[in-house]
Design a protein around this motif. Structure first.
Motif, PDB file in Angstrom:
ATOM      1  N   GLY A   5       0.801  -1.218   0.000  1.00 42.44           N
ATOM      2  CA  GLY A   5       0.000   0.000   0.000  1.00 42.44           C
ATOM      3  C   GLY A   5       0.834   1.267   0.000  1.00 42.44           C
ATOM      4  O   GLY A   5       0.320   2.341  -0.200  1.00 42.44           O
ATOM      5  N   GLU A   6       2.114   1.156   0.225  1.00 39.70           N
ATOM      6  CA  GLU A   6       2.994   2.314   0.180  1.00 39.70           C
ATOM      7  C   GLU A   6       4.128   2.019  -0.788  1.00 39.70           C
ATOM      8  O   GLU A   6       4.554   0.887  -0.924  1.00 39.70           O
ATOM      9  CB  GLU A   6       3.615   2.578   1.556  1.00 39.70           C
ATOM     10  CG  GLU A   6       2.635   2.945   2.636  1.00 39.70           C
ATOM     11  CD  GLU A   6       3.346   3.122   3.976  1.00 39.70           C
ATOM     12  OE1 GLU A   6       4.550   3.420   3.983  1.00 39.70           O
ATOM     13  OE2 GLU A   6       2.692   2.928   4.991  1.00 39.70           O
ATOM     14  N   PHE A   7       4.580   3.047  -1.480  1.00 41.44           N
ATOM     15  CA  PHE A   7       5.800   2.854  -2.255  1.00 41.44           C
ATOM     16  C   PHE A   7       6.543   4.160  -2.384  1.00 41.44           C
ATOM     17  O   PHE A   7       5.992   5.229  -2.238  1.00 41.44           O
ATOM     18  CB  PHE A   7       5.535   2.195  -3.614  1.00 41.44           C
ATOM     19  CG  PHE A   7       4.886   3.057  -4.640  1.00 41.44           C
ATOM     20  CD1 PHE A   7       3.606   2.810  -5.062  1.00 41.44           C
ATOM     21  CD2 PHE A   7       5.590   4.119  -5.234  1.00 41.44           C
ATOM     22  CE1 PHE A   7       3.016   3.593  -6.032  1.00 41.44           C
ATOM     23  CE2 PHE A   7       4.998   4.894  -6.204  1.00 41.44           C
ATOM     24  CZ  PHE A   7       3.700   4.626  -6.610  1.00 41.44           C
ATOM     25  N   ASP A   8       7.803   4.024  -2.689  1.00 38.77           N
ATOM     26  CA  ASP A   8       8.687   5.167  -2.833  1.00 38.77           C
ATOM     27  C   ASP A   8       8.673   5.588  -4.299  1.00 38.77           C
ATOM     28  O   ASP A   8       9.091   4.821  -5.175  1.00 38.77           O
ATOM     29  CB  ASP A   8      10.093   4.769  -2.383  1.00 38.77           C
ATOM     30  CG  ASP A   8      11.074   5.919  -2.461  1.00 38.77           C
ATOM     31  OD1 ASP A   8      10.632   7.056  -2.699  1.00 38.77           O
ATOM     32  OD2 ASP A   8      12.276   5.667  -2.291  1.00 38.77           O
ATOM     33  N   ASP A   9       8.193   6.779  -4.585  1.00 38.73           N
ATOM     34  CA  ASP A   9       8.105   7.222  -5.975  1.00 38.73           C
ATOM     35  C   ASP A   9       9.283   8.102  -6.382  1.00 38.73           C
ATOM     36  O   ASP A   9       9.230   8.804  -7.380  1.00 38.73           O
ATOM     37  CB  ASP A   9       6.784   7.938  -6.223  1.00 38.73           C
ATOM     38  CG  ASP A   9       6.694   9.266  -5.501  1.00 38.73           C
ATOM     39  OD1 ASP A   9       7.496   9.513  -4.593  1.00 38.73           O
ATOM     40  OD2 ASP A   9       5.811  10.062  -5.865  1.00 38.73           O
ATOM     41  N   LYS A  10      10.355   8.027  -5.626  1.00 39.88           N
ATOM     42  CA  LYS A  10      11.530   8.851  -5.881  1.00 39.88           C
ATOM     43  C   LYS A  10      12.072   8.626  -7.307  1.00 39.88           C
ATOM     44  O   LYS A  10      12.377   9.574  -8.025  1.00 39.88           O
ATOM     45  CB  LYS A  10      12.613   8.551  -4.845  1.00 39.88           C
ATOM     46  CG  LYS A  10      13.840   9.412  -4.942  1.00 39.88           C
ATOM     47  CD  LYS A  10      14.808   9.069  -3.817  1.00 39.88           C
ATOM     48  CE  LYS A  10      16.095   9.861  -3.983  1.00 39.88           C
ATOM     49  NZ  LYS A  10      17.066   9.462  -2.962  1.00 39.88           N
ATOM     50  N   GLN A  11      12.165   7.367  -7.732  1.00 43.06           N
ATOM     51  CA  GLN A  11      12.693   7.067  -9.063  1.00 43.06           C
ATOM     52  C   GLN A  11      11.747   7.571 -10.152  1.00 43.06           C
ATOM     53  O   GLN A  11      12.193   8.059 -11.181  1.00 43.06           O
ATOM     54  CB  GLN A  11      12.929   5.567  -9.220  1.00 43.06           C
ATOM     55  CG  GLN A  11      14.102   5.073  -8.409  1.00 43.06           C
ATOM     56  CD  GLN A  11      14.309   3.588  -8.581  1.00 43.06           C
ATOM     57  OE1 GLN A  11      13.351   2.832  -8.737  1.00 43.06           O
ATOM     58  NE2 GLN A  11      15.572   3.165  -8.548  1.00 43.06           N
ATOM     59  N   ILE A  12      10.471   7.453  -9.920  1.00 43.87           N
ATOM     60  CA  ILE A  12       9.496   7.951 -10.898  1.00 43.87           C
ATOM     61  C   ILE A  12       9.618   9.462 -11.017  1.00 43.87           C
ATOM     62  O   ILE A  12       9.618  10.005 -12.126  1.00 43.87           O
ATOM     63  CB  ILE A  12       8.061   7.536 -10.504  1.00 43.87           C
ATOM     64  CG1 ILE A  12       7.922   6.024 -10.599  1.00 43.87           C
ATOM     65  CG2 ILE A  12       7.034   8.232 -11.391  1.00 43.87           C
ATOM     66  CD1 ILE A  12       6.630   5.484 -10.046  1.00 43.87           C
TER      67      ILE A  12
END
Length: 103
Positions: A5-12
């Protein structure tokens, strides 16, 4: 990533930042304009082919603008023939005070 339910969108976010900065480059703008022109030609030609013909005036009236807009390029397909709107949107045919159909 922590839990479901959570993710790190830093790369996006990094990808979009690079994409945005690269999209401002002249060579990328040239490629976008070239392909937008191709798509505009296809749309104009298909529109012409599907336009009903009596005299051919309306079919010959389809035009395509050049690419404009800089960072948000756009192209316009248009027809300046006076009766084009009536053909596109339809109109009532009234004879002797009676509506006899749509043409």
């Amino acid at each position: 990533m922590a839990k479901f339910g959570e993710f790190d969108d830093k790369q996006i976010q990094e990808f979009f930042k690079k994409f945005k900065s690269n999209s401002q480059r002249k060579d990328v703008q040239d490629i976008l304009e070239k392909h937008l022109t191709k798509v505009g030609n296809i749309v104009r030609d298909e529109t012409k082919a599907k336009t009903p013909v009596r005299t051919g005036e309306m079919r010959r009236g389809w035009k395509k603008s050049s690419v404009k807009g800089g960072n948000n390029p756009e192209i316009e397909i248009y027809n300046n023939v006076e009766h084009a709107g009536f053909v596109e949107n339809g109109h009532r045919v009234v004879r002797g005070g009676r509506t006899v159909g749509l043409d």
